[in-house]
Design a protein around this motif. Structure first.
Motif, PDB file in Angstrom:
ATOM      1  N   HIS A  96       7.829   4.163  -5.103  1.00 12.67           N
ATOM      2  CA  HIS A  96       6.891   4.996  -5.840  1.00 12.67           C
ATOM      3  C   HIS A  96       5.520   4.325  -5.999  1.00 12.67           C
ATOM      4  O   HIS A  96       4.576   4.968  -6.462  1.00 12.67           O
ATOM      5  CB  HIS A  96       7.459   5.347  -7.222  1.00 12.67           C
ATOM      6  N   GLU A  97       5.415   3.055  -5.604  1.00 13.90           N
ATOM      7  CA  GLU A  97       4.157   2.341  -5.728  1.00 13.90           C
ATOM      8  C   GLU A  97       3.317   2.401  -4.454  1.00 13.90           C
ATOM      9  O   GLU A  97       2.246   1.799  -4.385  1.00 13.90           O
ATOM     10  CB  GLU A  97       4.418   0.878  -6.091  1.00 13.90           C
ATOM     11  N   VAL A  98       3.792   3.145  -3.469  1.00 15.32           N
ATOM     12  CA  VAL A  98       3.073   3.275  -2.198  1.00 15.32           C
ATOM     13  C   VAL A  98       2.905   4.746  -1.869  1.00 15.32           C
ATOM     14  O   VAL A  98       3.859   5.521  -1.934  1.00 15.32           O
ATOM     15  CB  VAL A  98       3.832   2.571  -1.049  1.00 15.32           C
ATOM     16  N   GLU A  99       1.670   5.121  -1.534  1.00 14.83           N
ATOM     17  CA  GLU A  99       1.364   6.509  -1.167  1.00 14.83           C
ATOM     18  C   GLU A  99       0.586   6.509   0.138  1.00 14.83           C
ATOM     19  O   GLU A  99      -0.560   6.062   0.199  1.00 14.83           O
ATOM     20  CB  GLU A  99       0.532   7.188  -2.265  1.00 14.83           C
ATOM     21  N   ARG A 100       1.251   6.970   1.213  1.00 15.71           N
ATOM     22  CA  ARG A 100       0.609   7.079   2.528  1.00 15.71           C
ATOM     23  C   ARG A 100      -0.034   5.759   2.964  1.00 15.71           C
ATOM     24  O   ARG A 100      -1.178   5.715   3.415  1.00 15.71           O
ATOM     25  CB  ARG A 100      -0.431   8.213   2.537  1.00 15.71           C
ATOM     26  N   GLY A 101       0.696   4.679   2.785  1.00 16.64           N
ATOM     27  CA  GLY A 101       0.237   3.385   3.249  1.00 16.64           C
ATOM     28  C   GLY A 101      -0.735   2.676   2.331  1.00 16.64           C
ATOM     29  O   GLY A 101      -1.305   1.648   2.705  1.00 16.64           O
ATOM     30  N   VAL A 102      -0.900   3.188   1.112  1.00 19.21           N
ATOM     31  CA  VAL A 102      -1.839   2.617   0.143  1.00 19.21           C
ATOM     32  C   VAL A 102      -1.100   2.454  -1.182  1.00 19.21           C
ATOM     33  O   VAL A 102      -0.287   3.310  -1.551  1.00 19.21           O
ATOM     34  CB  VAL A 102      -3.066   3.536  -0.052  1.00 19.21           C
ATOM     35  N   THR A 103      -1.374   1.365  -1.904  1.00 14.13           N
ATOM     36  CA  THR A 103      -0.756   1.241  -3.221  1.00 14.13           C
ATOM     37  C   THR A 103      -1.183   2.411  -4.100  1.00 14.13           C
ATOM     38  O   THR A 103      -2.315   2.891  -4.014  1.00 14.13           O
ATOM     39  CB  THR A 103      -1.145  -0.084  -3.904  1.00 14.13           C
ATOM     40  N   SER A 104      -0.277   2.873  -4.939  1.00 18.23           N
ATOM     41  CA  SER A 104      -0.540   4.016  -5.811  1.00 18.23           C
ATOM     42  C   SER A 104      -1.704   3.696  -6.748  1.00 18.23           C
ATOM     43  O   SER A 104      -2.043   2.518  -6.955  1.00 18.23           O
ATOM     44  CB  SER A 104       0.701   4.342  -6.639  1.00 18.23           C
ATOM     45  N   PRO A 105      -2.333   4.710  -7.328  1.00 20.33           N
ATOM     46  CA  PRO A 105      -3.442   4.442  -8.257  1.00 20.33           C
ATOM     47  C   PRO A 105      -3.085   3.432  -9.350  1.00 20.33           C
ATOM     48  O   PRO A 105      -3.847   2.500  -9.605  1.00 20.33           O
ATOM     49  CB  PRO A 105      -3.756   5.824  -8.820  1.00 20.33           C
ATOM     50  N   LEU A 106      -1.923   3.608 -10.009  1.00 16.40           N
ATOM     51  CA  LEU A 106      -1.571   2.702 -11.099  1.00 16.40           C
ATOM     52  C   LEU A 106      -1.295   1.292 -10.582  1.00 16.40           C
ATOM     53  O   LEU A 106      -1.751   0.301 -11.167  1.00 16.40           O
ATOM     54  CB  LEU A 106      -0.349   3.232 -11.848  1.00 16.40           C
ATOM     55  N   ARG A 107      -0.570   1.177  -9.477  1.00 16.59           N
ATOM     56  CA  ARG A 107      -0.295  -0.153  -8.914  1.00 16.59           C
ATOM     57  C   ARG A 107      -1.606  -0.823  -8.485  1.00 16.59           C
ATOM     58  O   ARG A 107      -1.771  -2.043  -8.646  1.00 16.59           O
ATOM     59  CB  ARG A 107       0.655  -0.034  -7.724  1.00 16.59           C
ATOM     60  N   THR A 108      -2.546  -0.041  -7.972  1.00 17.08           N
ATOM     61  CA  THR A 108      -3.833  -0.602  -7.556  1.00 17.08           C
ATOM     62  C   THR A 108      -4.569  -1.208  -8.739  1.00 17.08           C
ATOM     63  O   THR A 108      -5.082  -2.333  -8.670  1.00 17.08           O
ATOM     64  CB  THR A 108      -4.702   0.488  -6.903  1.00 17.08           C
ATOM     65  N   VAL A 109      -4.626  -0.476  -9.851  1.00 11.45           N
ATOM     66  CA  VAL A 109      -5.305  -0.984 -11.046  1.00 11.45           C
ATOM     67  C   VAL A 109      -4.627  -2.247 -11.558  1.00 11.45           C
ATOM     68  O   VAL A 109      -5.293  -3.242 -11.894  1.00 11.45           O
ATOM     69  CB  VAL A 109      -5.351   0.098 -12.141  1.00 11.45           C
ATOM     70  N   VAL A 110      -3.301  -2.242 -11.624  1.00  8.74           N
ATOM     71  CA  VAL A 110      -2.567  -3.402 -12.131  1.00  8.74           C
ATOM     72  C   VAL A 110      -2.754  -4.608 -11.221  1.00  8.74           C
ATOM     73  O   VAL A 110      -2.964  -5.737 -11.692  1.00  8.74           O
ATOM     74  CB  VAL A 110      -1.072  -3.064 -12.304  1.00  8.74           C
ATOM     75  N   ASP A 111      -2.691  -4.409  -9.911  1.00 13.92           N
ATOM     76  CA  ASP A 111      -2.877  -5.527  -8.978  1.00 13.92           C
ATOM     77  C   ASP A 111      -4.276  -6.123  -9.112  1.00 13.92           C
ATOM     78  O   ASP A 111      -4.444  -7.349  -9.103  1.00 13.92           O
ATOM     79  CB  ASP A 111      -2.653  -5.059  -7.542  1.00 13.92           C
ATOM     80  N   CYS A 112      -5.274  -5.267  -9.213  1.00 11.63           N
ATOM     81  CA  CYS A 112      -6.643  -5.761  -9.369  1.00 11.63           C
ATOM     82  C   CYS A 112      -6.775  -6.544 -10.674  1.00 11.63           C
ATOM     83  O   CYS A 112      -7.425  -7.599 -10.723  1.00 11.63           O
ATOM     84  CB  CYS A 112      -7.642  -4.608  -9.336  1.00 11.63           C
ATOM     85  N   ALA A 113      -6.175  -6.035 -11.733  1.00 11.96           N
ATOM     86  CA  ALA A 113      -6.242  -6.715 -13.025  1.00 11.96           C
ATOM     87  C   ALA A 113      -5.536  -8.073 -12.980  1.00 11.96           C
ATOM     88  O   ALA A 113      -5.965  -9.031 -13.628  1.00 11.96           O
ATOM     89  CB  ALA A 113      -5.615  -5.845 -14.109  1.00 11.96           C
ATOM     90  N   ARG A 114      -4.485  -8.162 -12.201  1.00  6.66           N
ATOM     91  CA  ARG A 114      -3.698  -9.399 -12.142  1.00  6.66           C
ATOM     92  C   ARG A 114      -4.369 -10.468 -11.266  1.00  6.66           C
ATOM     93  O   ARG A 114      -4.275 -11.663 -11.548  1.00  6.66           O
ATOM     94  CB  ARG A 114      -2.297  -9.101 -11.603  1.00  6.66           C
ATOM     95  N   HIS A 115      -5.058 -10.035 -10.203  1.00  4.67           N
ATOM     96  CA  HIS A 115      -5.506 -10.995  -9.195  1.00  4.67           C
ATOM     97  C   HIS A 115      -7.026 -11.164  -9.072  1.00  4.67           C
ATOM     98  O   HIS A 115      -7.472 -12.136  -8.454  1.00  4.67           O
ATOM     99  CB  HIS A 115      -4.950 -10.589  -7.827  1.00  4.67           C
TER     100      HIS A 115
END
Length: 301
Positions: A113-132
């Motif tokens: 559920h964290e991947v949409e058409r080869g891209v991290t989902s909106p929520l996963r994208t925000v969390v990953d950016c915040a973490r890294h």
């Protein structure tokens, strides 16, 4: 770097046609589309080619587009457009040495559920950016996500309750401070600096009533201190009419009792130590004198 491409990068890597027409002619836009320096994925929407390149590279590496590259693919503005696609590969997958230089790789486990058409989902994208990513980069992405409507503040609040692992406090800080009224990464970056200044509590796009009942919404406002911070975008918006409007806004705010500080894009992006110093000094100045809260402050809906 062509002027239009440079301006696109400063706007966050994506732009509407109206935003581009404020900084370039129709001829310049058509020329950029023809030579491939700017792409138009759909009518009225323009992106730098890095967004589409990241999808191709991720596909070739059997990876998932992530972080700022994912943000651009979602149509969000970013503080800094990455030079290479940012992607995630599974922890156990081998990546050939000759392929490593084509992208910035991170290894992580992704749920379906964290991947949409080869891209991290909106929520996963925000969390990953915040973490890294650094706080200002991550806040710019989170603000843009809320502004786009793909995520809501409640989505971030629910996500925050389940954040675990390394960088948890970094993630929570971004999720807590993200704001849908932040206009662009320039303003988000200025707010990120301000959030590190003790005694300063700025809110984006707060409605302020001026003389004659006129209302404006400064970029950042601390109502308690009577302080306004403006991310001065004059270089993007030229013309006598805009200059006249900016001068009127500044003068009326000062006459109404507000202390106004204006910062350029270069200062916010590259001179953050100085910007923070100015903010710290003005807070010290304002908190060591007697003042009363200003009237006429009404948050806009």
């Amino acid at each position: 770097m062509p002027a239009l491409v440079d301006h696109m990068a400063r706007l966050g890597g994506v732009a509407t046609r109206s935003e581009l027409l404020e900084i370039a002619s129709r001829t310049a836009i058509a020329r950029a589309l023809a030579d491939g320096s700017v792409h138009r994925p759909r009518r009225g929407r323009y992106v730098l080619p890095q967004a589409e390149q990241s999808l191709r590279v991720a596909h070739e590496l059997s990876a998932v587009v992530a972080l700022r590259s994912a943000a651009l693919t979602h149509g969000w503005k970013v503080r800094t457009v990455p030079e290479r696609p940012e992607v995630i590969v599974p922890r156990v997958r081998k990546v050939r040495d000759e392929s490593r230089g084509r992208a910035t790789l991170r290894r992580a486990a992704l749920e379906p559920h964290e991947v949409e058409r080869g891209v991290t989902s909106p929520l996963r994208t925000v969390v990953d950016c915040a973490r890294h990513l650094p706080f200002d980069e991550a806040l710019s992405v989170a603000d843009s996500a809320l502004r786009s409507g793909l995520l809501r503040p409640t989505d971030l609040m629910r996500a925050g309750a389940h954040i675990q692992g390394a960088g948890r406090m970094r993630v929570l800080r971004v999720l807590h401070n993200a704001h849908r009224k932040a206009a662009n990464p320039f303003e988000s970056s200025l707010r990120a600096i301000a959030l590190d200044v003790q005694g300063l509590a700025v809110v984006p796009q707060v409605g302020v009533r001026l003389a004659g009942g006129e209302r404006v919404a400064p970029d950042l406002v601390d109502a308690t201190l009577g302080l306004v911070l403006e991310a001065d975008s004059h270089e993007f918006h030229t013309g006598r009419a805009r200059l006249k409007s900016d001068c009127w806004r500044y003068d009326e705010l000062v006459v109404a009792g507000w202390r106004v500080l204006r910062f350029t894009w270069e200062q916010v992006m590259f001179e953050q130590v100085w910007v923070r110093s100015v903010l710290e000094r003005v807070v010290a100045l304002l908190t060591h004198r007697t003042h009363k809260p200003l009237d006429g402050l009404t948050p806009q809906a």
